[in-house]
Each structure stands twice: as C-alpha cells, then as structure tokens.
Design an enzyme around this catalytic site. Structure first.
Site, PDB file in Angstrom:
ATOM      1  N   GLY A  14       0.821  -1.211   0.000  1.00  0.00           N
ATOM      2  CA  GLY A  14       0.000   0.000   0.000  1.00  0.00           C
ATOM      3  C   GLY A  14       0.854   1.259   0.000  1.00  0.00           C
ATOM      4  O   GLY A  14       2.082   1.216  -0.020  1.00  0.00           O
ATOM      5  N   ASN A 105     -12.850  -2.715   8.425  1.00  0.00           N
ATOM      6  CA  ASN A 105     -11.483  -3.048   8.851  1.00  0.00           C
ATOM      7  C   ASN A 105     -11.378  -3.878  10.122  1.00  0.00           C
ATOM      8  O   ASN A 105     -10.358  -4.540  10.351  1.00  0.00           O
ATOM      9  CB  ASN A 105     -10.672  -1.758   9.047  1.00  0.00           C
ATOM     10  CG  ASN A 105     -10.354  -1.079   7.715  1.00  0.00           C
ATOM     11  OD1 ASN A 105     -10.404  -1.707   6.664  1.00  0.00           O
ATOM     12  ND2 ASN A 105     -10.020   0.202   7.767  1.00  0.00           N
ATOM     13  N   GLY A 130      -3.555   1.248  10.773  1.00  0.00           N
ATOM     14  CA  GLY A 130      -4.814   1.155  10.004  1.00  0.00           C
ATOM     15  C   GLY A 130      -5.977   1.711  10.813  1.00  0.00           C
ATOM     16  O   GLY A 130      -6.118   1.428  12.008  1.00  0.00           O
ATOM     17  N   ASN A 131      -6.826   2.473  10.178  1.00  0.00           N
ATOM     18  CA  ASN A 131      -7.912   3.179  10.874  1.00  0.00           C
ATOM     19  C   ASN A 131      -9.186   2.364  11.043  1.00  0.00           C
ATOM     20  O   ASN A 131      -9.470   1.507  10.215  1.00  0.00           O
ATOM     21  CB  ASN A 131      -8.238   4.466  10.101  1.00  0.00           C
ATOM     22  CG  ASN A 131      -7.285   5.576  10.471  1.00  0.00           C
ATOM     23  OD1 ASN A 131      -6.935   5.738  11.628  1.00  0.00           O
ATOM     24  ND2 ASN A 131      -6.857   6.341   9.475  1.00  0.00           N
ATOM     25  N   ASP A 159      -0.534  12.954  14.638  1.00  0.00           N
ATOM     26  CA  ASP A 159      -1.254  14.087  15.235  1.00  0.00           C
ATOM     27  C   ASP A 159      -0.299  14.935  16.080  1.00  0.00           C
ATOM     28  O   ASP A 159      -0.313  16.168  16.032  1.00  0.00           O
ATOM     29  CB  ASP A 159      -2.398  13.563  16.111  1.00  0.00           C
ATOM     30  CG  ASP A 159      -3.225  12.533  15.367  1.00  0.00           C
ATOM     31  OD1 ASP A 159      -3.995  12.919  14.485  1.00  0.00           O
ATOM     32  OD2 ASP A 159      -3.055  11.325  15.655  1.00  0.00           O
ATOM     33  N   ARG A 162       1.969  16.852  13.782  1.00  0.00           N
ATOM     34  CA  ARG A 162       1.206  17.936  13.146  1.00  0.00           C
ATOM     35  C   ARG A 162       1.026  19.101  14.111  1.00  0.00           C
ATOM     36  O   ARG A 162       1.158  20.267  13.742  1.00  0.00           O
ATOM     37  CB  ARG A 162      -0.173  17.405  12.733  1.00  0.00           C
ATOM     38  CG  ARG A 162      -0.152  16.480  11.540  1.00  0.00           C
ATOM     39  CD  ARG A 162      -1.478  15.746  11.364  1.00  0.00           C
ATOM     40  NE  ARG A 162      -1.518  15.018  10.106  1.00  0.00           N
ATOM     41  CZ  ARG A 162      -2.416  14.098   9.803  1.00  0.00           C
ATOM     42  NH1 ARG A 162      -3.355  13.761  10.680  1.00  0.00           N
ATOM     43  NH2 ARG A 162      -2.391  13.492   8.632  1.00  0.00           N
ATOM     44  N   HIS A 187      -7.470   8.951  17.673  1.00  0.00           N
ATOM     45  CA  HIS A 187      -6.993   9.455  16.372  1.00  0.00           C
ATOM     46  C   HIS A 187      -8.230   9.711  15.513  1.00  0.00           C
ATOM     47  O   HIS A 187      -8.615   8.890  14.676  1.00  0.00           O
ATOM     48  CB  HIS A 187      -6.057   8.436  15.717  1.00  0.00           C
ATOM     49  CG  HIS A 187      -5.638   8.848  14.336  1.00  0.00           C
ATOM     50  ND1 HIS A 187      -4.907   9.984  14.072  1.00  0.00           N
ATOM     51  CD2 HIS A 187      -5.857   8.270  13.124  1.00  0.00           C
ATOM     52  CE1 HIS A 187      -4.685  10.090  12.767  1.00  0.00           C
ATOM     53  NE2 HIS A 187      -5.268   9.063  12.176  1.00  0.00           N
TER      54      HIS A 187
HETATM   55  P1  NAD Z   1      -3.629   1.630   0.893  1.00  0.00           P
HETATM   56  O1  NAD Z   1      -5.004   1.289   0.445  1.00  0.00           O
HETATM   57  O2  NAD Z   1      -2.711   2.322  -0.033  1.00  0.00           O
HETATM   58  O3  NAD Z   1      -2.878   0.320   1.406  1.00  0.00           O
HETATM   59  C1  NAD Z   1      -3.474  -0.584   2.271  1.00  0.00           C
HETATM   60  C2  NAD Z   1      -2.952  -1.950   1.887  1.00  0.00           C
HETATM   61  O4  NAD Z   1      -3.423  -2.871   2.851  1.00  0.00           O
HETATM   62  C3  NAD Z   1      -3.441  -2.429   0.528  1.00  0.00           C
HETATM   63  O5  NAD Z   1      -2.318  -2.780  -0.280  1.00  0.00           O
HETATM   64  C4  NAD Z   1      -4.299  -3.650   0.852  1.00  0.00           C
HETATM   65  O6  NAD Z   1      -4.202  -4.680  -0.126  1.00  0.00           O
HETATM   66  C5  NAD Z   1      -3.679  -4.082   2.183  1.00  0.00           C
HETATM   67  N1  NAD Z   1      -4.563  -4.896   3.013  1.00  0.00           N
HETATM   68  C6  NAD Z   1      -5.896  -4.852   3.156  1.00  0.00           C
HETATM   69  N2  NAD Z   1      -6.331  -5.813   3.978  1.00  0.00           N
HETATM   70  C7  NAD Z   1      -5.237  -6.467   4.418  1.00  0.00           C
HETATM   71  C8  NAD Z   1      -5.025  -7.576   5.282  1.00  0.00           C
HETATM   72  N3  NAD Z   1      -6.045  -8.194   5.877  1.00  0.00           N
HETATM   73  N4  NAD Z   1      -3.761  -7.978   5.496  1.00  0.00           N
HETATM   74  C9  NAD Z   1      -2.728  -7.380   4.895  1.00  0.00           C
HETATM   75  N5  NAD Z   1      -2.861  -6.336   4.042  1.00  0.00           N
HETATM   76  C10 NAD Z   1      -4.100  -5.890   3.820  1.00  0.00           C
HETATM   77  O7  NAD Z   1      -3.807   2.472   2.255  1.00  0.00           O
HETATM   78  P2  NAD Z   1      -2.711   3.347   3.024  1.00  0.00           P
HETATM   79  O8  NAD Z   1      -2.766   4.739   2.521  1.00  0.00           O
HETATM   80  O9  NAD Z   1      -1.400   2.638   3.049  1.00  0.00           O
HETATM   81  O10 NAD Z   1      -3.362   3.373   4.488  1.00  0.00           O
HETATM   82  C11 NAD Z   1      -3.476   2.211   5.262  1.00  0.00           C
HETATM   83  C12 NAD Z   1      -4.295   2.482   6.516  1.00  0.00           C
HETATM   84  O11 NAD Z   1      -3.626   3.409   7.347  1.00  0.00           O
HETATM   85  C13 NAD Z   1      -5.669   3.095   6.254  1.00  0.00           C
HETATM   86  O12 NAD Z   1      -6.628   2.505   7.135  1.00  0.00           O
HETATM   87  C14 NAD Z   1      -5.473   4.550   6.598  1.00  0.00           C
HETATM   88  O13 NAD Z   1      -6.683   5.199   6.943  1.00  0.00           O
HETATM   89  C15 NAD Z   1      -4.541   4.416   7.769  1.00  0.00           C
HETATM   90  N6  NAD Z   1      -3.785   5.618   8.173  1.00  0.00           N
HETATM   91  C16 NAD Z   1      -3.617   5.819   9.514  1.00  0.00           C
HETATM   92  C17 NAD Z   1      -2.885   6.916   9.961  1.00  0.00           C
HETATM   93  C18 NAD Z   1      -2.711   7.173  11.439  1.00  0.00           C
HETATM   94  O14 NAD Z   1      -2.201   8.242  11.798  1.00  0.00           O
HETATM   95  N7  NAD Z   1      -3.071   6.264  12.327  1.00  0.00           N
HETATM   96  C19 NAD Z   1      -2.317   7.785   9.020  1.00  0.00           C
HETATM   97  C20 NAD Z   1      -2.507   7.539   7.670  1.00  0.00           C
HETATM   98  C21 NAD Z   1      -3.253   6.448   7.248  1.00  0.00           C
HETATM   99  C1  LMR Z   2      -4.507  10.832   8.759  1.00  0.00           C
HETATM  100  O1  LMR Z   2      -4.674  11.325   9.883  1.00  0.00           O
HETATM  101  O2  LMR Z   2      -3.941  11.453   7.841  1.00  0.00           O
HETATM  102  C2  LMR Z   2      -4.961   9.414   8.499  1.00  0.00           C
HETATM  103  O3  LMR Z   2      -5.616   8.892   9.618  1.00  0.00           O
HETATM  104  C3  LMR Z   2      -5.755   9.270   7.268  1.00  0.00           C
HETATM  105  C4  LMR Z   2      -7.144   9.847   7.422  1.00  0.00           C
HETATM  106  O4  LMR Z   2      -8.096   9.145   7.113  1.00  0.00           O
HETATM  107  O5  LMR Z   2      -7.268  11.003   7.842  1.00  0.00           O
END
Ligand code: NAD
Ligand code: LMR
Length: 324
Positions: A14, A105, A130-131, A159, A162, A187
């Site tokens: 991802g 999720n 992952g969110n 956060d 930021r 978050h």
């Molecule tokens: P993305 O869609 O580019 O990548 C996610 C990847 O996870 C995909 O390649 C998908 O095939 C894979 N995936 C899905 N289910 C899976 C499983 N069961 N096992 C293994 N892999 C699996 O998304 P991204 O931009 O990389 O974001 C990933 C997650 O992180 C999202 O939920 C996003 O909201 C979250 N996120 C959280 C924060 C935070 O601060 N906590 C910040 C940014 C993004």
């Molecule tokens: C972020 O804070 O950038 C990530 O959690 C992605 C989102 O959904 O906002």
C-alpha cells in the site's frame, strides 16, 4: 554486528508502506547498526504488487537487510516478529470519518491479533496504523490473550507531529523548540491537542498564542488535518504517516527524553478508565513507555478529554463481538 530483528509490516504493497518499508530498511527506525529481516504481509490479490515492492527493496541493496519474506499468510508474516506495524486496512475517502471504516477493517485486526498471539516473539511491540487505529489496536490486543495488552499501541504520533508544526509555525520558531506537546484520546476529529503543558523555547505556549487561535484554529486544524490532506492529495497521508510510525517505534525501542503521544491501554490515569486505547503523554526508556503523571487538568481540558473518551467507548461498543 547485532543479530537481526524481525519486522512485520502489513498492507506492505500500500501507499504508506511504499515509504515505510524503505525507511525501515535503511535504518531510520532502529539505527544504522541494526540488521533487519522484513516480513511483508498482503492480501492474495495484491501479491503481484508486493513482489514488485520486494524487487525494488532488493534493488536498493540496503546493507542492513538480511532477508525479505513476502506472504499472504499472517501466521508466516508474524512468525517470531519483534516489531509488527499493522498498516493494512482500507483508507477513508472524502466525506468519511475514520470510524466509518470500523465495519470494513475491524475483522482484519481480530485475525491478526490471534496470529500475533500464536506466532510473534513474546516481546513483540505492535503499532496499529490502520484506521480507526485506536479501536483496531484494542481488537488486536483482545485477541492476543497471551501477550500483554501494553504490547499493543495505536499511532497518535502523526497528530503529535502535526500539532508541533502548527504551533512552531505560529510562534515563528522551529519544531525542535517545541516541548511537551500532548495529544489526548482518539486518532479522530475528537482528539484533543493540548497546549496547556507545552513550551516553545522555554516559554509556555499559551503565553505566545492567543486563546482564540488555540481553540478555534489550532485545535480544529490538527483534528481535521487528515481530511485536509485527503482533499488536497485525493488520497490519505502516506509519507507523513510512515514517518510518524518510524518516530513512534524508534522512540519506544530506543528511548527518548521528549514527551510524546501514544495510543495505549487506558489504566485509569487522568480519570480514563480501562477498556479503550487512549492517547496519553508518555516518555520512553529501556524499551518501555511510561505515562507522564501529575499534569494539571483544567475544566476546558477535562471536557475535551472526556469527549474523545466517550467516542472511543462508542467505537468499542460497536465491535464488542470481536473483543473475545
Ligand atoms: P492503501 O489502500 O494504499 O494500502 C493498504 C494496503 O493494505 C493495501 O495494499 C491492501 O491490499 C492491504 N490490506 C488490506 N487488507 C489487508 C489484510 N487483511 N492484510 C494485509 N494487508 C491488507 O492504504 P494506506 O494509505 O497505506 O493506508 C493504510 C491504513 O492506514 C488506512 O486505514 C489509513 O486510513 C490508515 N492511516 C492511519 C494513519 C494514522 O495516523 N493512524 C495515518 C494515515 C493512514
Ligand atoms: C490521517 O490522519 O492522515 C490518516 O488517519 C488518514 C485519514 O483518514 O485522515
């Protein structure tokens, strides 16, 4: 030469991982003297893409990388893992809140919690990205009864970072001048970035900025930053999320004098009762985090801290069936 450590990354094909895996491989997380074995997990349809990532990792000829495992089996990915970064999950799109992802999720994190329980190192440190990250971390930890709940954490560092930048820019200072930033709670849009304890170059932050800016500009800007990035980029934050994940794990493993924010199991501190993953101010030493105690909490802060706690309890109630 140190023995290699095993680092599992889920969602490894991802967006976030496209930055994260390469930075870990180059030593940004655990140091330039720490060899690593990367254990990369994807879903079956993404295995071709993951193999492309592995080809690129190989093409970097990173001196620290001892081996790379690419798999669609969580039991293989988490085998003996010392660190697990749970990134793989659906990201939100415009107009969604992160908790709207719970249904899509949540099941991922019960399966992966069990796999960590059965296969990871007994000392594994887990970061859920992952969110919705806090509640997914809770699900994973509840499905791993043989591991300590404190081994599971949720990412609040983006956060936190930021908030530091917003304040530094307002004060005309550098981020390195900002100390004791605290982000409490979830978050999500209810998180509470708190300036009451924060200092900029030794001066209390609230003496440098006016209350109007703090309440009506700073707090909402930090709370809504993820949505602003999605609007601007057409995709959620990726490189900054990867960078925050590295900051979180590095500080947890190697220690820091700085106060940082981590989503961890609530333990009653600051009146937040157990049962949720709540972001607290912590300091890290000897491979452990410890909540910073004794901060004074005024009525404004208490209200904000309770609002974000209430949201976490609502999220918990929605996934009770997955908590084991
Ligand atoms: P993305 O869609 O580019 O990548 C996610 C990847 O996870 C995909 O390649 C998908 O095939 C894979 N995936 C899905 N289910 C899976 C499983 N069961 N096992 C293994 N892999 C699996 O998304 P991204 O931009 O990389 O974001 C990933 C997650 O992180 C999202 O939920 C996003 O909201 C979250 N996120 C959280 C924060 C935070 O601060 N906590 C910040 C940014 C993004
Ligand atoms: C972020 O804070 O950038 C990530 O959690 C992605 C989102 O959904 O906002």
């Amino acid at each position: 030469m140190k023995d290699p450590v095993r680092i599992a990354i889920t969602g490894a094909a991802g967006q976030i991982s496209y930055s994260l895996a390469f930075r870990i491989a180059s030593g940004d997380m655990l140091g330039k003297d720490q060899p690593v074995i990367l254990q990369l997990l994807e879903i079956t349809p993404a295995m071709d893409a993951l193999n492309g990532v592995v080809m690129e990792l190989n093409d970097c000829a990173f001196p620290l990388v001892q081996d790379i495992v690419a798999t669609d089996d969580a039991n293989v990915a988490f085998k003996d893992a010392d660190f697990a970064l749970l990134v793989g999950a659906r990201p939100r799109g415009p107009g969604m809140e992160r908790k709207d992802l719970l249904e899509a999720n949540a099941a991922i994190f019960s399966v992966q919690g069990k796999a960590l329980n059965d296969h990871a190192s007994r000392d594994v440190r887990v970061l859920v990205v992952g969110n919705p990250a806090n509640t997914n971390a809770l699900i994973a930890s509840c499905n791993a009864p043989d591991l300590d709940a404190g081994q599971f954490t949720a990412m609040m560092r983006l956060d936190h970072n930021r908030a530091k930048t917003q304040l530094a820019q307002k004060a005309g200072k550098h981020v390195t001048d900002v100390a004791s930033m605290v982000v409490w709670g979830n978050h999500s849009a209810t998180q509470y970035p708190d300036l009451a304890h924060c200092k900029v170059d030794g001066t209390p932050a609230l003496e440098l900025v006016d209350r109007e800016w703090y309440e009506n500009d700073f707090i909402p800007t930090v709370q809504q930053r993820g949505a602003a990035i999605i609007k601007a980029r057409g995709a959620s934050s990726a490189a900054s999320a990867a960078s925050a994940a590295i900051d979180h794990m590095r500080d947890w493993a190697l220690g820091t004098d700085e106060v940082v924010s981590m989503g961890i199991p609530a333990d009653g501190s600051y009146g937040v009762e157990p049962g949720i993953m709540y972001s607290y101010p912590v300091v890290c030493k000897n491979g452990q985090y410890e909540i910073v105690q004794g901060l004074s909490i005024d009525e404004f802060s208490r209200g904000r801290m309770q609002a974000t706690e209430t949201e976490l309890r609502e999220e918990r109630a929605a996934v009770e069936h997955l908590l084991g």
